[in-house]
Design an enzyme around this catalytic site. Structure first.
Site, PDB file in Angstrom:
ATOM      1  N   MET A  91       0.853  -1.198   0.000  1.00 45.33           N
ATOM      2  CA  MET A  91       0.000   0.000   0.000  1.00 45.33           C
ATOM      3  C   MET A  91       0.886   1.243   0.000  1.00 45.33           C
ATOM      4  SD  MET A  91      -3.423  -0.999   2.035  1.00 45.33           S
ATOM      5  CE  MET A  91      -2.837  -0.828   3.696  1.00 45.33           C
ATOM      6  N   ALA A 114       4.120   3.875   0.956  1.00 40.98           N
ATOM      7  CA  ALA A 114       4.853   4.335   2.143  1.00 40.98           C
ATOM      8  C   ALA A 114       5.932   3.285   2.459  1.00 40.98           C
ATOM      9  CB  ALA A 114       3.922   4.581   3.333  1.00 40.98           C
ATOM     10  N   LEU A 115       6.723   2.999   1.451  1.00 40.04           N
ATOM     11  CA  LEU A 115       7.633   1.843   1.507  1.00 40.04           C
ATOM     12  C   LEU A 115       8.797   2.064   2.472  1.00 40.04           C
ATOM     13  CD1 LEU A 115       7.795   0.947  -2.304  1.00 40.04           C
ATOM     14  CD2 LEU A 115       6.178   0.146  -0.564  1.00 40.04           C
ATOM     15  N   HIS A 121       9.728  -3.647   2.903  1.00 38.84           N
ATOM     16  CA  HIS A 121       9.209  -3.887   1.545  1.00 38.84           C
ATOM     17  C   HIS A 121      10.343  -4.191   0.567  1.00 38.84           C
ATOM     18  CE1 HIS A 121       5.883  -1.156   3.108  1.00 38.84           C
ATOM     19  NE2 HIS A 121       5.223  -2.230   2.737  1.00 38.84           N
ATOM     20  N   LYS A 131       5.493  -9.679   9.571  1.00 35.78           N
ATOM     21  CA  LYS A 131       4.918  -8.718  10.518  1.00 35.78           C
ATOM     22  C   LYS A 131       3.393  -8.821  10.543  1.00 35.78           C
ATOM     23  CE  LYS A 131       4.128  -4.093  11.537  1.00 35.78           C
ATOM     24  NZ  LYS A 131       2.960  -3.932  10.698  1.00 35.78           N
ATOM     25  N   ASP A 132       2.810  -9.072   9.361  1.00 35.13           N
ATOM     26  CA  ASP A 132       1.352  -9.250   9.300  1.00 35.13           C
ATOM     27  C   ASP A 132       1.052 -10.746   9.338  1.00 35.13           C
ATOM     28  OD1 ASP A 132       0.502  -6.414   8.901  1.00 35.13           O
ATOM     29  OD2 ASP A 132       1.804  -6.608   7.176  1.00 35.13           O
ATOM     30  N   GLN A 135      -2.421 -11.968   8.427  1.00 37.80           N
ATOM     31  CA  GLN A 135      -2.677 -11.695   6.999  1.00 37.80           C
ATOM     32  C   GLN A 135      -2.003 -12.756   6.123  1.00 37.80           C
ATOM     33  OE1 GLN A 135      -2.759  -7.752   4.801  1.00 37.80           O
ATOM     34  NE2 GLN A 135      -0.639  -8.287   4.443  1.00 37.80           N
ATOM     35  N   SER A 186       7.204  -0.423   9.779  1.00 40.76           N
ATOM     36  CA  SER A 186       5.809  -0.379   9.348  1.00 40.76           C
ATOM     37  C   SER A 186       5.544   0.979   8.726  1.00 40.76           C
ATOM     38  CB  SER A 186       4.900  -0.568  10.573  1.00 40.76           C
ATOM     39  OG  SER A 186       3.596  -0.111  10.296  1.00 40.76           O
TER      40      SER A 186
END
Ligand code: PAF
Length: 280
Positions: free
Chosen positions: A30, A32-33, A37, A151-152, A155, A187
């Site tokens: 999404m 805001a790397l 990432h 981290k997720d 998910q 994050s």
């Protein structure tokens, strides 16, 4: 790096690349790397794949309008970071490109228990929105491999389930959480923390480490309560601190000493909601 904004264009390009025998590694984001990432881009490059990143702030997965409105956007910097990481392709669609028929009457994914606990419980509808967007993205980007950050944690399990439910021929790779030197998990939401809040934010990591270092077979209630208290004392409003079966996220209150466990936490610092986890 090639930038595509239209689903049909990137899909045609990738089908040609597939026909030429190339593998595709996909990193959905999404924006805001951060280095977390770019580590996923590196993992896909190491596997010898064409690395494809998507940046799309998915309205369907935000159960809190305020969180959606305040989600950080740093597109120029993101493009720069992707170029530096050696990303081959960026997909940057609009909402109408992703959801040409709108988001109403969307498919419902049978996620079962996974949708009723932890993030599923505190963010109703969130995982349906994640499945909706990832399913659509994988239709547009027929990837051999999909890279996600640990981290997720929940998910990752949800997306594995989606791929199974929809019989999608994509392998999921879970890469380690990247942390700042303080231990704070990287994050996109960290960008919204003030310098003062950042000092407190690392208490999540300290609390998870405390659980890891102090867990013993037997009743876990008091241990969990100590963890909740330490976050509350550091100024967090805690949604949950839990110890769960690492394989299926069953909540564990009494541990036999054998099962593999994961400690998970979600808490607000001001209006910023942070999550983290640690395998115990
Ligand atoms: O983890 C994220 O950034 C998002 O949930 C994802 C997987 C890109 C879907 O929008």
């Amino acid at each position: 790096m090639i930038l595509f904004k239209k689903a049909a264009d990137i899909n045609n390009w990738l089908l040609k690349s597939k026909a030429a025998g190339k593998k595709t590694g996909f990193i959905p984001t999404m924006g805001a790397l951060h280095q977390g990432h770019t580590s996923l881009i590196h993992a896909s490059k190491q596997a010898g794949s064409i690395s494809v990143c998507s940046i799309f702030v998915n309205p369907a997965q935000f159960n809190d309008a305020n969180d959606f409105d305040n989600y950080p956007s740093t597109i120029e910097k993101d493009i720069d970071a992707l170029e530096k990481a050696g990303c081959d392709v960026l997909f940057l669609p609009s909402v109408s490109e992703m959801y040409p028929a709108g988001m109403e009457n969307a498919k419902n994914y049978d996620l079962g228990y996974l949708e009723t606990v932890l993030e599923g419980k505190y963010r109703p509808g969130h995982f349906q929105g994640v499945c909706l967007v990832v399913h659509r993205l994988l239709n547009i980007i027929p990837a051999n491999d999909l890279y996600l950050g640990q981290k997720d944690y929940q998910q990752c399990m949800v997306i594995k389930k989606l791929v199974e439910l929809e019989k999608i021929n994509t392998t999921i790779y879970i890469c380690p959480t990247l942390r700042e030197t303080s231990g704070l998990a990287m994050s996109s939401r960290n960008m919204r923390l003030t310098a003062e809040a950042r000092k407190h934010a690392l208490t999540i990591f300290e609390t998870l480490s405390y659980l890891k270092n102090n867990i013993k077979p037997g009743d876990l209630t008091a241990l969990k309560q100590t963890a909740i208290d330490s976050l509350t004392n550091a100024g967090f409003k805690v949604d949950y601190v839990e110890i769960a079966d690492a394989g299926n996220l069953d909540i564990i209150n009494h541990w036999n000493g054998n099962k593999k466990l994961v400690a998970v936490a979600a808490a607000f610092l001001g209006d910023v909601r942070l999550i983290d986890n640690m395998l115990l």
